[in-house]
Design a protein around this motif. Sequence first.
Motif, PDB file in Angstrom:
ATOM      1  N   TYR A 281       1.376  -1.256   0.107  1.00  0.00           N
ATOM      2  CA  TYR A 281       0.032   0.081  -0.137  1.00  0.00           C
ATOM      3  C   TYR A 281       1.351   1.409  -0.101  1.00  0.00           C
ATOM      4  N   LEU A 282       1.863   1.320   1.293  1.00  0.00           N
ATOM      5  CA  LEU A 282       2.625   2.362   0.840  1.00  0.00           C
ATOM      6  C   LEU A 282       3.705   3.013  -0.248  1.00  0.00           C
ATOM      7  N   ALA A 283       4.026   1.970  -0.915  1.00  0.00           N
ATOM      8  CA  ALA A 283       5.120   1.958  -2.363  1.00  0.00           C
ATOM      9  C   ALA A 283       3.259   2.149  -3.487  1.00  0.00           C
ATOM     10  N   GLU A 284       2.162   2.200  -3.274  1.00  0.00           N
ATOM     11  CA  GLU A 284       1.687   3.449  -3.601  1.00  0.00           C
ATOM     12  C   GLU A 284       1.375   4.742  -3.840  1.00  0.00           C
ATOM     13  N   ARG A 285       1.399   4.808  -2.057  1.00  0.00           N
ATOM     14  CA  ARG A 285       0.595   6.009  -1.523  1.00  0.00           C
ATOM     15  C   ARG A 285       1.656   6.552  -1.286  1.00  0.00           C
ATOM     16  N   ARG A 286       2.619   6.711  -1.406  1.00  0.00           N
ATOM     17  CA  ARG A 286       3.492   7.696  -1.725  1.00  0.00           C
ATOM     18  C   ARG A 286       3.605   8.272  -3.050  1.00  0.00           C
ATOM     19  N   SER A 287       3.013   7.772  -3.731  1.00  0.00           N
ATOM     20  CA  SER A 287       2.815   8.297  -5.368  1.00  0.00           C
ATOM     21  C   SER A 287       1.904   9.474  -5.284  1.00  0.00           C
ATOM     22  N   ARG A 288       1.382   9.793  -4.045  1.00  0.00           N
ATOM     23  CA  ARG A 288      -0.019  10.768  -4.577  1.00  0.00           C
ATOM     24  C   ARG A 288       0.648  11.960  -3.739  1.00  0.00           C
ATOM     25  N   PRO A 289      -0.383  12.739  -3.315  1.00  0.00           N
ATOM     26  CA  PRO A 289      -0.047  14.566  -2.468  1.00  0.00           C
ATOM     27  C   PRO A 289      -0.382  13.576  -1.019  1.00  0.00           C
ATOM     28  N   GLY A 290      -0.192  14.543  -0.639  1.00  0.00           N
ATOM     29  CA  GLY A 290      -0.289  15.577   1.227  1.00  0.00           C
ATOM     30  C   GLY A 290       0.373  13.650   1.839  1.00  0.00           C
ATOM     31  N   GLU A 291       0.374  14.026   3.322  1.00  0.00           N
ATOM     32  CA  GLU A 291       1.123  13.360   4.537  1.00  0.00           C
ATOM     33  C   GLU A 291      -0.394  12.288   4.813  1.00  0.00           C
ATOM     34  N   ALA A 292      -1.736  12.576   4.690  1.00  0.00           N
ATOM     35  CA  ALA A 292      -1.657  11.252   5.291  1.00  0.00           C
ATOM     36  C   ALA A 292      -1.534   9.755   5.185  1.00  0.00           C
ATOM     37  N   LEU A 293      -1.986   9.179   5.834  1.00  0.00           N
ATOM     38  CA  LEU A 293      -1.310   7.766   5.406  1.00  0.00           C
ATOM     39  C   LEU A 293      -2.709   7.658   5.033  1.00  0.00           C
ATOM     40  N   PHE A 294      -3.609   7.108   5.639  1.00  0.00           N
ATOM     41  CA  PHE A 294      -4.897   6.890   4.423  1.00  0.00           C
ATOM     42  C   PHE A 294      -5.645   8.256   3.962  1.00  0.00           C
ATOM     43  N   CYS A 295      -5.482   9.084   2.860  1.00  0.00           N
ATOM     44  CA  CYS A 295      -6.249   9.733   3.032  1.00  0.00           C
ATOM     45  C   CYS A 295      -7.044  10.158   1.364  1.00  0.00           C
ATOM     46  N   GLY A 296      -7.631  10.836   1.782  1.00  0.00           N
ATOM     47  CA  GLY A 296      -8.241  10.947   0.371  1.00  0.00           C
ATOM     48  C   GLY A 296      -8.111  11.169  -1.467  1.00  0.00           C
ATOM     49  N   PRO A 297      -8.961  11.638  -2.225  1.00  0.00           N
ATOM     50  CA  PRO A 297      -9.157  11.636  -3.587  1.00  0.00           C
ATOM     51  C   PRO A 297      -7.818  12.587  -3.556  1.00  0.00           C
ATOM     52  N   ARG A 298      -7.638  13.748  -2.890  1.00  0.00           N
ATOM     53  CA  ARG A 298      -6.308  14.963  -3.452  1.00  0.00           C
ATOM     54  C   ARG A 298      -5.920  15.118  -2.192  1.00  0.00           C
ATOM     55  N   GLY A 299      -6.075  13.909  -1.534  1.00  0.00           N
ATOM     56  CA  GLY A 299      -4.696  13.751  -0.507  1.00  0.00           C
ATOM     57  C   GLY A 299      -4.564  14.191   0.982  1.00  0.00           C
ATOM     58  N   GLN A 300      -5.836  14.336   0.897  1.00  0.00           N
ATOM     59  CA  GLN A 300      -5.768  15.100   2.094  1.00  0.00           C
ATOM     60  C   GLN A 300      -6.402  13.662   3.552  1.00  0.00           C
ATOM     61  N   GLN A 301      -7.066  14.195   4.651  1.00  0.00           N
ATOM     62  CA  GLN A 301      -7.239  13.223   6.532  1.00  0.00           C
ATOM     63  C   GLN A 301      -8.684  13.126   5.355  1.00  0.00           C
ATOM     64  N   LEU A 302      -8.188  11.680   5.831  1.00  0.00           N
ATOM     65  CA  LEU A 302      -9.831  11.081   5.800  1.00  0.00           C
ATOM     66  C   LEU A 302     -11.169  11.934   6.960  1.00  0.00           C
TER      67      LEU A 302
END
Length: 329
Positions: free
Chosen positions: A204-225
């Motif tokens: 999951y982290l390998a894919e998550r790092r390609s997205r914006p933001g710092e939240a581990l489980f983020c929304g479409p724009r990288g924001q915290q859920l």
Amino acid sequence: MNTLAAELQTYFGGFARSQRDLSDHTIAAYRDTWRMLITFLADKTGTRPERIDIEDVNAENIAAFLDYLEHDRGNSVATRNARLSGIRAVLAHAMPRQLDHAAMLSRALSIPAKRHPKPMLEYLTIDESDALTAAPDRTTWTGRRDHALFALAIQTGLRISELCSLTCTDIHLGAAASVTCTGKGRRTRATPLTSTTTAIMTGYLAERRSRPGEALFCGPRGQQLSRDALEHRLHVHVDTAVVDCASLADKHVTMHTLRHTAAMNLLAGGVDISVIALWLGHQRTQSTDAYLHADMSVKQAAIDRTRPGDTKPGIYRPEPDILAWLATL
């Protein structure tokens, strides 16, 4: 500005954060409580909300507000008590400066929390947990995110607020994989990850790092859920999991249910209750005792250790003729 408005601004404007160091969630809950209370008092007295003053926040009006929450709004007793805590916090802070209203404030602060029966803890069985983690569609990004979220929640037992606040740097992979979080009371703890959870989080982290933001489980724009977003995603996947695991339909599953599941899995594995308390971030082991009440296997083991019903009571005394007694064996 009247006295009540000044006290509210003093409490929420500085004291709650600088002196009490309350979390954003607690401050928001206390704020909402006072917004509802002032609105209720304005409707009850026919006064504009900005004219509600501290003498209006008396024991009788607070009791009426609590009854309104429970009977008109349909809030649970636990929610009622939480609202009372928010009222008490502000009034206790105001009391040293409001000596003219000391007697009234004392009566208001003496309102006790309402006692209520605590329901049995609800948790998922192994089959139900497997069905839930398998429910998200892993051909999509949100499905892979939700799969990782549920796997981490069920294994670690993190609170929903802790899951929401996790960042990518809080996951530590490697030989001693773990997740670090800051929970209630600003207590930081590290929870080890199993090999299965580590493998899921690595992918999951390998894919998550390609997205914006710092939240581990983020929304479409990288924001915290948000908490509501997590609960919504859970309900969506529970509805899907019911198809393969019908017993889920009989349970009210929330994110806190996954926390209970983690604790019950540890208890079933023979982990001591004090270790489970540390694992969950409980300040006192009494908070963890509820899992002992929920585990029927612990109670069944206690029954199995008791003497049969036909055993005669009394102190054991050996037979006088030990040779004759041995011959009967």
